[in-house]
Design an enzyme around this catalytic site. Structure first.
Site, mmCIF file in Angstrom:
data_model
loop_
_atom_site.group_PDB
_atom_site.id
_atom_site.type_symbol
_atom_site.label_atom_id
_atom_site.label_comp_id
_atom_site.label_asym_id
_atom_site.label_seq_id
_atom_site.Cartn_x
_atom_site.Cartn_y
_atom_site.Cartn_z
ATOM 1 N N LEU A 41 0.855 -1.200 0.000
ATOM 2 C CA LEU A 41 0.000 0.000 0.000
ATOM 3 C C LEU A 41 0.884 1.240 0.000
ATOM 4 O O LEU A 41 1.540 1.546 0.984
ATOM 5 C CB LEU A 41 -0.910 0.003 1.234
ATOM 6 C CG LEU A 41 -1.759 -1.261 1.459
ATOM 7 C CD1 LEU A 41 -2.493 -1.171 2.790
ATOM 8 C CD2 LEU A 41 -2.732 -1.461 0.301
ATOM 9 N N GLU A 42 0.910 1.939 -1.134
ATOM 10 C CA GLU A 42 1.670 3.191 -1.235
ATOM 11 C C GLU A 42 0.664 4.321 -1.212
ATOM 12 O O GLU A 42 -0.104 4.506 -2.157
ATOM 13 C CB GLU A 42 2.505 3.202 -2.514
ATOM 14 C CG GLU A 42 3.642 4.215 -2.496
ATOM 15 C CD GLU A 42 3.214 5.596 -2.931
ATOM 16 O OE1 GLU A 42 3.016 6.450 -2.024
ATOM 17 O OE2 GLU A 42 3.070 5.825 -4.129
ATOM 18 N N LEU A 43 0.665 5.090 -0.120
ATOM 19 C CA LEU A 43 -0.423 6.038 0.126
ATOM 20 C C LEU A 43 0.065 7.480 0.012
ATOM 21 O O LEU A 43 1.034 7.762 -0.674
ATOM 22 C CB LEU A 43 -1.037 5.741 1.495
ATOM 23 C CG LEU A 43 -1.382 4.262 1.729
ATOM 24 C CD1 LEU A 43 -1.980 4.057 3.106
ATOM 25 C CD2 LEU A 43 -2.306 3.743 0.644
#
Length: 433
Positions: free
Chosen positions: A252-254
């Site tokens: 998860l790259e937020l």
């Protein structure tokens, strides 16, 4: 109607074929505010078909050698590079970024993504150890996981989509990808190159649609064992909830709220141009109103200067670069990610103070530090709660090294080794002799 322009009609790409959809979403040209494209409004049925195609393609693709898969990825890169201008024009029109940026960053980096992982897949090694007193040897192997679910955002459409597709298929997985419904055109164009490059049907499937329909169907599918997502924190929370019953692997790259720390001894000739580019590269008026209500001062841009646009662009999505000062650290403009040409400028007195203030946000994706003091650069970089720290530069990437954030900026890392580890499962084998 006479004079009406034909709309660009996109189709899903499943099992090597373009397939129409029963429902479509309007997509707008941000320079005019007019509908120019229609994107499939897909759902569970389309995801089911795509996952089925990916599962059936997996045994054949995963059994190919890394050298064979590498050749295919390089061929995709070559074809994409040959069409660079066409893709750059499309990316600029669909996303709204400048044509120069699409030509020099987005599309060249998409080409490089395929080339980089085509090379890196050839150079991974495994571990081996011996226990002579027991007559045993132990070694590790890595194998592709299966069908990878990939969800990419609107701000770097092809750049980040290929950053996921390339390592996934290089490692031997097959994929079902969902680009943003706001910026889908270059993903659709990429599909036209796959067959020419020798990508077998079903290895790459792209399904267009919204998060609540396509995204949720993909994330919750029991036969998709891993999800790579780039986007917002609320969506990531939903993905985590849907994935939990299946124990899926998640990357998860937020979001980020990336500080640019400029000390008094910084080289301003290098610092200012880079900081301007980093501050205004993306193209949000509610934040400006809230900042004014909080007592901040707008030095230039929104509400201060007049925006002059040609007639065709009067309804387009344009905003002047805006600089805000006299703003509190707890203001939304200082703590929330703003996808617009807005930057806040605040003074500080010491290293300790600026480190504490920079870390006092929930995000931790990236930061920049500008100083001619080498010791200070190392001290500050080490103490900042950011996954990446650029010092005296910005956006220089070494793809072998990890990319990803701390805190609410995500889970996991991407890069040569990190992506390979994510898109494979490791197994330890013991042989007694």
């Amino acid at each position: 109607m006479a004079g009406t322009k034909a709309l660009l009609m996109l189709e899903n790409f499943i099992d090597g074929k373009f397939l129409p959809c029963s429902s479509y979403i309007d997509s707008y040209d941000p320079s005019t505010g007019e509908v120019y494209c229609r994107v499939p409004n897909s759902g569970k049925d389309e995801i089911e078909a795509a996952v089925k195609a990916a599962r059936e393609a997996f045994p054949g693709w995963s059994s190919r050698s890394p050298q064979e898969r590498s050749r295919v990825l390089n061929q995709v890169a070559d074809l994409l590079e040959q069409s660079l201008e066409e893709f750059a024009q499309a990316e600029s029109k669909d996303q709204g970024k400048t044509l120069a940026l699409a030509r020099t960053m987005d599309i060249p980096r998409s080409v490089q993504n395929f080339r980089f992982f085509a090379s890196s897949i050839l150079h991974h090694t495994s571990e081996c150890t011996q226990m002579d007193h027991l007559g045993c040897m132990h070694y590790t192997v890595r194998a592709p996981v299966g069908v990878a679910g990939l969800i990419s955002p609107w701000n770097l459409p092809l750049y980040l989509l290929t950053w996921k597709i390339a390592p996934a298929i290089a490692a031997g997985n097959t994929v079902v990808a969902k680009p943003s419904e706001l910026t889908s055109v270059t993903a659709w164009m990429l599909c036209t190159l796959l067959d020419k490059a020798g990508v077998p049907p079903g290895v790459v499937n792209i399904v267009f649609g919204t998060g609540p329909t396509v995204g949720e169907a993909l994330v919750s599918h029991p036969e998709v064992p891993l999800i790579s997502f780039t986007g917002s924190q609320p969506t990531a929370e939903r993905i985590t909830q849907l994935s939990a019953p299946h124990c899926k692997k998640l990357s998860l790259e937020l979001g980020g709220k990336n500080p640019a720390i400029i000390f008094e001894d910084a080289n301003l000739d290098e610092c200012i141009p880079a900081t301007v580019r980093s501050s205004f590269a993306n193209q949000v008026r509610s934040y400006i109103k809230r900042a004014l209500a909080e007592g901040a001062q707008i030095w230039c841009g929104e509400g201060v200067d007049k925006l002059n646009l040609p007639a065709r662009s009067q309804a387009g999505y344009f905003m002047l670069p805006t600089v805000i000062t006299d703003i509190k650290d707890e203001s939304c403009c200082m703590t929330e990610e703003i996808f617009g040409p807005v930057t806040c400028v605040v003074p500080f007195d010491s290293e300790e103070e600026v480190i504490e203030r920079a870390n006092n946000v929930k995000y931790g994706l990236a930061a920049t530090v500008w100083s001619s003091n080498v010791g200070r650069v190392h001290r500050v970089a080490k103490k900042l709660q950011s996954g990446l720290v650029w010092t005296n530069c910005w956006l220089i990437r070494e793809l072998n090294l990890p990319f990803g954030g701390m805190k609410s900026s995500g889970i996991g890392r991407e890069g040569a080794k990190d992506s390979y580890d994510f898109f494979t499962e490791i197994k330890t084998i013991t042989v007694k002799h």
